[in-house]
Design an enzyme around this catalytic site. Structure first.
Site, PDB file in Angstrom:
ATOM      1  N   ASN A   4       0.842  -1.197   0.000  1.00  0.00           N
ATOM      2  CA  ASN A   4       0.000   0.000   0.000  1.00  0.00           C
ATOM      3  C   ASN A   4       0.871   1.238   0.000  1.00  0.00           C
ATOM      4  O   ASN A   4       2.008   1.216   0.465  1.00  0.00           O
ATOM      5  CB  ASN A   4      -0.904   0.003   1.231  1.00  0.00           C
ATOM      6  N   CYS A  54       6.195   3.503   9.231  1.00  0.00           N
ATOM      7  CA  CYS A  54       5.602   3.686   7.912  1.00  0.00           C
ATOM      8  C   CYS A  54       6.696   4.007   6.888  1.00  0.00           C
ATOM      9  O   CYS A  54       7.418   4.996   7.031  1.00  0.00           O
ATOM     10  CB  CYS A  54       4.565   4.802   7.958  1.00  0.00           C
ATOM     11  N   ASN A  98       6.250  -3.559  10.971  1.00  0.00           N
ATOM     12  CA  ASN A  98       5.481  -2.720  10.066  1.00  0.00           C
ATOM     13  C   ASN A  98       5.795  -3.219   8.653  1.00  0.00           C
ATOM     14  O   ASN A  98       6.428  -4.264   8.479  1.00  0.00           O
ATOM     15  CB  ASN A  98       5.851  -1.250  10.254  1.00  0.00           C
ATOM     16  N   CYS A 130       6.260 -38.499 -10.300  1.00  0.00           N
ATOM     17  CA  CYS A 130       6.380 -37.226 -11.020  1.00  0.00           C
ATOM     18  C   CYS A 130       7.834 -36.887 -11.334  1.00  0.00           C
ATOM     19  O   CYS A 130       8.112 -36.040 -12.182  1.00  0.00           O
ATOM     20  CB  CYS A 130       5.738 -36.092 -10.224  1.00  0.00           C
ATOM     21  N   CYS A 164      11.627 -34.958  -7.401  1.00  0.00           N
ATOM     22  CA  CYS A 164      12.717 -35.101  -6.429  1.00  0.00           C
ATOM     23  C   CYS A 164      14.025 -35.380  -7.166  1.00  0.00           C
ATOM     24  O   CYS A 164      15.071 -34.828  -6.837  1.00  0.00           O
ATOM     25  CB  CYS A 164      12.410 -36.214  -5.428  1.00  0.00           C
ATOM     26  N   CYS A 187      19.605 -32.319   2.658  1.00  0.00           N
ATOM     27  CA  CYS A 187      19.276 -30.893   2.505  1.00  0.00           C
ATOM     28  C   CYS A 187      17.782 -30.596   2.574  1.00  0.00           C
ATOM     29  O   CYS A 187      17.395 -29.443   2.707  1.00  0.00           O
ATOM     30  CB  CYS A 187      19.837 -30.378   1.182  1.00  0.00           C
ATOM     31  N   CYS A 233      14.335 -32.384  -1.802  1.00  0.00           N
ATOM     32  CA  CYS A 233      13.398 -33.327  -2.414  1.00  0.00           C
ATOM     33  C   CYS A 233      12.106 -33.428  -1.594  1.00  0.00           C
ATOM     34  O   CYS A 233      11.000 -33.481  -2.131  1.00  0.00           O
ATOM     35  CB  CYS A 233      14.038 -34.705  -2.567  1.00  0.00           C
ATOM     36  N   CYS A 276       8.410 -32.569  -3.173  1.00  0.00           N
ATOM     37  CA  CYS A 276       7.506 -33.711  -3.390  1.00  0.00           C
ATOM     38  C   CYS A 276       6.060 -33.282  -3.143  1.00  0.00           C
ATOM     39  O   CYS A 276       5.745 -32.738  -2.093  1.00  0.00           O
ATOM     40  CB  CYS A 276       7.874 -34.859  -2.457  1.00  0.00           C
TER      41      CYS A 276
HETATM   42  C1  LIG Z   1      -3.326  -0.289   3.790  1.00  0.00           C
HETATM   43  C2  LIG Z   1      -2.432  -0.333   4.999  1.00  0.00           C
HETATM   44  C3  LIG Z   1      -2.288   0.771   5.804  1.00  0.00           C
HETATM   45  C4  LIG Z   1      -1.477   0.717   6.920  1.00  0.00           C
HETATM   46  N1  LIG Z   1      -1.411   1.799   7.729  1.00  0.00           N
HETATM   47  C5  LIG Z   1      -0.671   1.742   8.873  1.00  0.00           C
HETATM   48  C6  LIG Z   1      -0.663   2.814   9.792  1.00  0.00           C
HETATM   49  O1  LIG Z   1      -1.328   3.831   9.601  1.00  0.00           O
HETATM   50  N2  LIG Z   1       0.075   2.706  10.907  1.00  0.00           N
HETATM   51  C7  LIG Z   1       0.799   1.578  11.190  1.00  0.00           C
HETATM   52  O2  LIG Z   1       1.438   1.516  12.227  1.00  0.00           O
HETATM   53  N3  LIG Z   1       0.816   0.543  10.333  1.00  0.00           N
HETATM   54  C8  LIG Z   1       0.091   0.592   9.186  1.00  0.00           C
HETATM   55  N4  LIG Z   1       0.061  -0.506   8.357  1.00  0.00           N
HETATM   56  C9  LIG Z   1       0.855  -1.702   8.682  1.00  0.00           C
HETATM   57  C10 LIG Z   1       0.027  -2.730   9.468  1.00  0.00           C
HETATM   58  O3  LIG Z   1      -0.395  -2.223  10.709  1.00  0.00           O
HETATM   59  C11 LIG Z   1       0.846  -4.011   9.724  1.00  0.00           C
HETATM   60  O4  LIG Z   1       1.976  -3.683  10.507  1.00  0.00           O
HETATM   61  C12 LIG Z   1       1.322  -4.686   8.451  1.00  0.00           C
HETATM   62  O5  LIG Z   1       0.319  -4.632   7.477  1.00  0.00           O
HETATM   63  C13 LIG Z   1       1.740  -6.142   8.670  1.00  0.00           C
HETATM   64  O6  LIG Z   1       0.671  -6.965   9.072  1.00  0.00           O
HETATM   65  P1  LIG Z   1      -0.156  -7.921   8.062  1.00  0.00           P
HETATM   66  O7  LIG Z   1       0.843  -8.774   7.350  1.00  0.00           O
HETATM   67  O8  LIG Z   1      -1.105  -8.671   8.937  1.00  0.00           O
HETATM   68  O9  LIG Z   1      -0.866  -7.012   7.130  1.00  0.00           O
HETATM   69  C14 LIG Z   1      -0.754  -0.455   7.223  1.00  0.00           C
HETATM   70  C15 LIG Z   1      -0.913  -1.569   6.411  1.00  0.00           C
HETATM   71  C16 LIG Z   1      -1.743  -1.525   5.319  1.00  0.00           C
HETATM   72  C17 LIG Z   1      -1.912  -2.739   4.460  1.00  0.00           C
HETATM   73  S1  SF4 Z   2      17.794 -34.551   0.718  1.00  0.00           S
HETATM   74 FE1  SF4 Z   2      16.944 -35.116  -1.257  1.00  0.00          FE
HETATM   75  S2  SF4 Z   2      17.508 -33.435  -2.640  1.00  0.00           S
HETATM   76 FE2  SF4 Z   2      18.835 -33.265  -0.805  1.00  0.00          FE
HETATM   77  S3  SF4 Z   2      20.656 -34.419  -1.345  1.00  0.00           S
HETATM   78 FE3  SF4 Z   2      19.325 -35.846  -0.274  1.00  0.00          FE
HETATM   79  S4  SF4 Z   2      18.205 -36.835  -1.929  1.00  0.00           S
HETATM   80 FE4  SF4 Z   2      19.123 -34.996  -2.819  1.00  0.00          FE
END
Ligand SMILES: Cc1cc2nc3c(=O)[nH]c(=O)nc-3n(C[C@H](O)[C@H](O)[C@H](O)COP(=O)(O)O)c2cc1C
Ligand code: SF4
Ligand SMILES: Cc1cc2nc3c(=O)[nH]c(=O)nc-3n(C[C@H](O)[C@H](O)[C@H](O)COP(=O)(O)OP(=O)(O)OC[C@H]3O[C@@H](n4cnc5c(N)ncnc54)[C@H](O)[C@@H]3O)c2cc1C
Ligand code: SF4
Ligand code: SF4
Lengths: 440, 424
Positions: free
Chosen positions: B76, B138, B203, B349, B352, B386, B389, B393
């Site tokens: 936003n 912000c 934020n 498929c 992996c 790692c 895979c 999967c």
């Molecule tokens: C449209 C919009 C407006 C926001 N306005 C504010 C604000 O005025 N003050 C603030 O502290 N955070 C603001 N935020 C941030 C949110 O409070 C929050 O920290 C952020 O969106 C992360 O949370 P979420 O992933 O649940 O959205 C805003 C977020 C959005 C999407």
């Molecule tokens: S965990 Fe899976 S992807 Fe990673 S090395 Fe072993 S077989 Fe290969």
């Protein structure tokens, strides 16, 4: 042999009767749940007779709160487990899913409902608690979906319930009527056990209204009475030879399918089913699955007029049932007292919209004939007492399921409305809420 | 049923779910709807100083959609409240009066001088709110005016402003941190030094969600131009979790209460923030995606999970994962896992195999029998454990990582023979 047992080997029969829809696995449920848009004022909720919060329960599946999803379902529909398998979703919730518009495919609500409720039942925990005892005692007649739903809600609200059931088992048509391939693994019996798990409900088996007990007596002995008798009579064709060997009421035979060893049932080579509703489809499909060679389902009007939905017709057709329309039965032919053929007359609709015979006949060879032209409510069990008002053959009720008698409620198939499990469950719930208000 | 009530920095609420300061909390009408739906508290949309309010642009929001799912990430270019200060204050007072059990925190952002903070605090106190949250986060619009992230990126400013606030009000002071900084511990420490009662994070993150290739401008586009905006939503959660854990583990700030924010969509996201020490959590994007009714499952799901784990209060598991967050250098280099493929679950498929073959350790052999049936076999000696895979999967639990019982003792990099700086 024209009629014989075990036309197919036990294993084949078993395979034929597996669940209509295999249960969704966790991955399928996750992906299907992700398809749901979590609509506001969702049309699917309006279309569910019990008003389940469908977007709510699907979101709970998405979040991994599957038990919570099941509880959301069961709060509105205590038989949500059975309904998930037997509801004609194609004309209820799924018909109006908004995904039909955007993707030509609804969210499979019924199958998600099964996923959630199965999950809860595996642990068989009763998620609901009873309110403090009210000291009131209510009689419920009939342990079908309507009666049990009413009983469970009353028990939740703190009342004591006595259920009078003429049969040796509870569940009504869930136990004796629904297609076996929708109700595998003792689903009906387990659900009854789950419902009774709330406590406060006692079932008196093999106690029939009109025989062992009377409505007048119940009204004196209890604080309120709920009637959920279901259909109590089967419509007849009105032809000669209806009592011949090989002629059955579909519902009686279906009861045997649900209660007996499938290999012990008599199965014909040539089978004719008369009717166009659920019951006709169910008997046609199941007799085919039992090994009948030729199964014809004959209906007097066209496909559109059938009570069975398009989807159900398709199930019949994919199972090899031949559906014949515009034909009405005119004679049952027998040889040595045994059914040999059924004669039909072609029909058409005249300019006034009436169905008339064309005068042209044909015969279908038959060693079994199943009559499935509807069941009805026979008020005989009420006749020894002051009887609630009956309109168009059913007990009349208002929107709260109240009958014309002050302390008597009724619901399910013995009252007007669509004859569906989910409708019966809703009637029972509404009646319980109304009884609760009345007893306050 | 578990007890979900929460208390953080002296602020109580019936559940730990608060709506973050943003459009969902910018007026009485929607805050009351949120409380009716069941939210435990709100941080009111950030207030600025008295005088003419800020002016917003149109359009304001951008989205990252992924594989048919909308708003995996959201950004936003909105500013703080664009309504007059007194209107907001009156509404805050009215809502708090009508909903005394819910947390009412008021977010503030005024220029970086003592007088400005003193004045606004005096007015805010009269609303009867439970706490203030200083918006140092912000990332757009306000920072150009020397506010928001402009303050949040300079620890000394945070310390000083927090100190002023502690001088001029008895209300608990939450300091909301910007993630647009390389070491989140610095602003958190500064807030702590200034006397903050809690920190809130994160934020939004500086971002361009996409570029419109027809008009060659970033989205959201305002008259053919775009500006970087604040990124949030599910995509930012991992960044928020990491930052929260840094503060929760830091010897200087580990006692400092944290209100966790960033990408919380489901109850288990919230549980993760709480496991890393958060006393309450805040939600913005999920509410903007679906409406307030998501609170039903947030509460119900957390409740059911807590019951299943035997936790009866939030405190029972709050911070439970912190002891297991460590630095890479302390991880056990002798611990080994290798991939194990469940052939019965395999749908053939080949993903992996190809990812290991091309990008990892060539440890999955692909073969095809005469019927064309494919099979994939892990070469145990080549597998380095790692997880790649297992992650690609598509079938749950088909590939699992199995611990190898090698009997070797714990050995970290500090003592490893390959480490030239090894301490003997
Ligand atoms: C449209 C919009 C407006 C926001 N306005 C504010 C604000 O005025 N003050 C603030 O502290 N955070 C603001 N935020 C941030 C949110 O409070 C929050 O920290 C952020 O969106 C992360 O949370 P979420 O992933 O649940 O959205 C805003 C977020 C959005 C999407
Ligand atoms: S965990 Fe899976 S992807 Fe990673 S090395 Fe072993 S077989 Fe290969
Ligand atoms: C073959 C068949 C298939 C069906 N398939 C479907 C389907 O797929 N999906 C769907 O939604 N609906 C289906 N239905 C309809 C559904 O089964 C009914 O609408 C539902 O069972 C009605 O519930 P109820 O409680 O009113 O009656 P019932 O289920 O009939 O229960 C009534 C109960 O009352 C008892 N009783 C009767 N008389 C007395 C007495 N005198 N004294 C004491 N007890 C008595 C009965 O033994 C029974 O237990 C089907 C119906 C049939 C017949
Ligand atoms: S009860 Fe039946 S109609 Fe209602 S949501 Fe479930 S499947 Fe659909
Ligand atoms: S209509 Fe379809 S998409 Fe919308 S809430 Fe119901 S099931 Fe989900």
């Amino acid at each position: 042999m024209s009629i014989s047992k075990a036309r197919l080997c036990a294993q084949t029969i078993k395979d034929n009767f597996v669940d209509l829809h295999a249960p969704l696995n966790a991955l399928q449920a996750e992906q299907e749940a992700a398809r749901c848009l979590f609509c506001h004022d969702a049309p699917c909720v309006d279309a569910c007779p019990t008003g389940i919060d469908i977007p709510g329960f699907i979101r709970k599946i998405s979040s991994g709160n599957t038990n919570g999803a099941a509880i959301t379902i069961l709060e509105e529909n205590i038989m949500g487990g059975t309904c998930a398998n037997v509801c004609p979703v194609e004309e209820l919730c799924e018909e109006v899913c908004v995904k039909n518009s955007s993707e030509h495919k609804p969210v499979v609500i019924g199958q998600l409902q099964r996923f959630a409720t199965d999950h809860l039942f595996e642990k068989s925990t009763q998620p609901f608690q009873r309110a403090a005892a009210s000291g009131k005692h209510i009689a419920v007649v009939g342990a079908g979906p309507a009666g049990l739903s009413c009983a469970h809600r009353l028990a939740m609200l703190g009342h004591q319930v006595s259920v009078f059931e003429s049969r040796p088992k509870a569940g009504g048509l869930n136990e004796y009527g629904l297609a076996a391939y929708k109700m595998n693994d003792q689903r009906a019996a387990k659900e009854v056990e789950f419902i009774l798990g709330i406590g406060g409900i006692e079932i008196e088996y093999e106690k029939s209204l009109g025989k062992d007990i009377s409505l007048d007596k119940l009204r004196q002995q209890f604080d309120a009475v709920f009637i959920g008798l279901g259909h109590t009579a089967v419509n007849a064709l009105g032809l000669d030879n209806e009592a011949a060997d090989g002629v059955y009421n579909a519902v009686d035979y279906i009861e045997d399918i649900r209660q007996q060893d499938l290999s012990s049932l008599p199965v014909g080579r040539n089978v004719v089913v008369i009717g166009g509703g659920n019951t006709a489809i169910d008997i046609a499909v199941q007799i085919k699955k039992l090994g009948a060679e030729n199964v014809s389902m004959v209906y007097r009007r066209d496909l559109k007029a059938m009570g069975a939905t398009e989807y159900e017709q398709e199930i019949a057709q994919t199972n090899g049932v031949v559906i014949r329309t515009h034909s009405k039965p005119v004679a049952i032919h027998t040889t040595d007292g045994k059914l040999s053929a059924v004669e039909f007359e072609y029909t058409q609709t005249d300019s006034n919209g009436r169905l008339v015979g064309t005068g042209e006949n044909f015969s279908l060879p038959a060693d079994q004939l199943f009559k499935a032209i509807g069941q009805s409510f026979n008020p005989q069990p009420l006749q020894d007492s002051e009887c609630p008002q009956i309109v168009a053959g059913r007990i009349q009720v208002d929107e709260q399921q109240r009958t014309s008698l002050n302390n008597v409620w009724a619901g399910g198939d013995c009252t007007a409305g669509a004859d569906l499990t989910v409708e019966a469950v809703n009637d029972g719930k509404l009646a319980a809420l109304s009884i609760h208000e009345y007893l306050k | 049923m578990a007890d979900l009530s929460c208390k953080i920095a002296g602020v109580s609420s019936p559940n730990p779910f608060w709506l973050a300061s943003a459009p969902p909390t910018d007026k009485q009408y929607n805050v009351e709807r949120a409380f009716e739906a069941g939210w435990g508290g709100v941080v009111w949309k950030t207030l600025g100083e008295a005088g003419p309010p800020v002016v917003n642009v149109s359009s304001r929001y951008g989205s990252v959609d992924y594989n048919g799912q909308r708003m995996i990430g959201f950004n936003n270019i909105e500013l703080i409240t664009d309504r007059p200060l007194q209107v907001n204050l009156d509404e805050i007072a009215a809502v708090k009066k009508a909903w005394p059990d819910r947390a009412m925190v008021v977010s503030l952002m005024v220029p970086c001088n003592e007088q400005a903070w003193k004045e606004i605090l005096q007015r805010v106190e009269q609303t009867g709110c439970d706490a203030v949250e200083l918006n140092f986060g912000c990332p757009h619009g306000m920072s150009e005016r020397g506010m928001g992230a402009a303050v949040g990126q300079v620890p000394e400013y945070i310390r000083d402003v927090t100190g002023w606030c502690k001088t001029y009000t008895d209300l608990p002071v939450f300091v909301k941190l910007t993630p647009n900084i390389s070491d989140i511990r610095q602003p958190a420490r500064a807030a702590h030094e200034g006397g903050a009662d809690a920190v809130s994070l994160i934020n939004t993150i500086n971002s361009i969600v996409s570029v419109d290739l027809d008009i060659m401008a970033p989205k959201p586009t305002v008259a053919g131009k775009g500006a970087h905006g604040g990124y949030c939503g599910p995509a930012v959660r991992p960044i928020a979790l990491s930052m929260v854990s840094e503060i929760a583990r830091d010897p200087q700030t580990h006692q400092l209460p944290i209100s966790g924010i960033g990408g919380i969509n489901h109850w288990h996201d919230a549980a993760e923030f709480i496991a890393l020490g958060c006393g309450s959590v805040q939600v913005c994007t999920a509410a903007m995606r679906y409406g307030y009714r998501i609170i039903d499952d947030l509460v119900d799901g957390l409740n059911n999970w807590m019951d299943s784990k035997g936790y009866s209060t939030i405190e029972d598991f709050r911070g439970a994962a912190i002891p297991n967050v460590t630095d890479w250098q302390y991880l056990d280099l002798n611990y080994e896992t290798i991939a194990s493929i469940d052939e019965d679950k395999c749908i053939e498929c080949g993903l992996c195999h190809i990812v290991c073959e091309d990008t990892s350790h060539q440890a999955i052999r692909a073969s095809k029998d005469s019927d064309g049936k494919r099979s994939y076999t892990v070469i145990d000696d080549e597998c380095v454990g790692c997880n790649l895979c297992e992650l690609v999967c598509p079938v749950p639990d088909c590939i699992s990582m199995v611990e190898v019982e090698n009997g070797k003792p714990y050995l970290n990099w500090g003592g490893h023979p390959n480490n030239p700086m090894r301490s003997e």
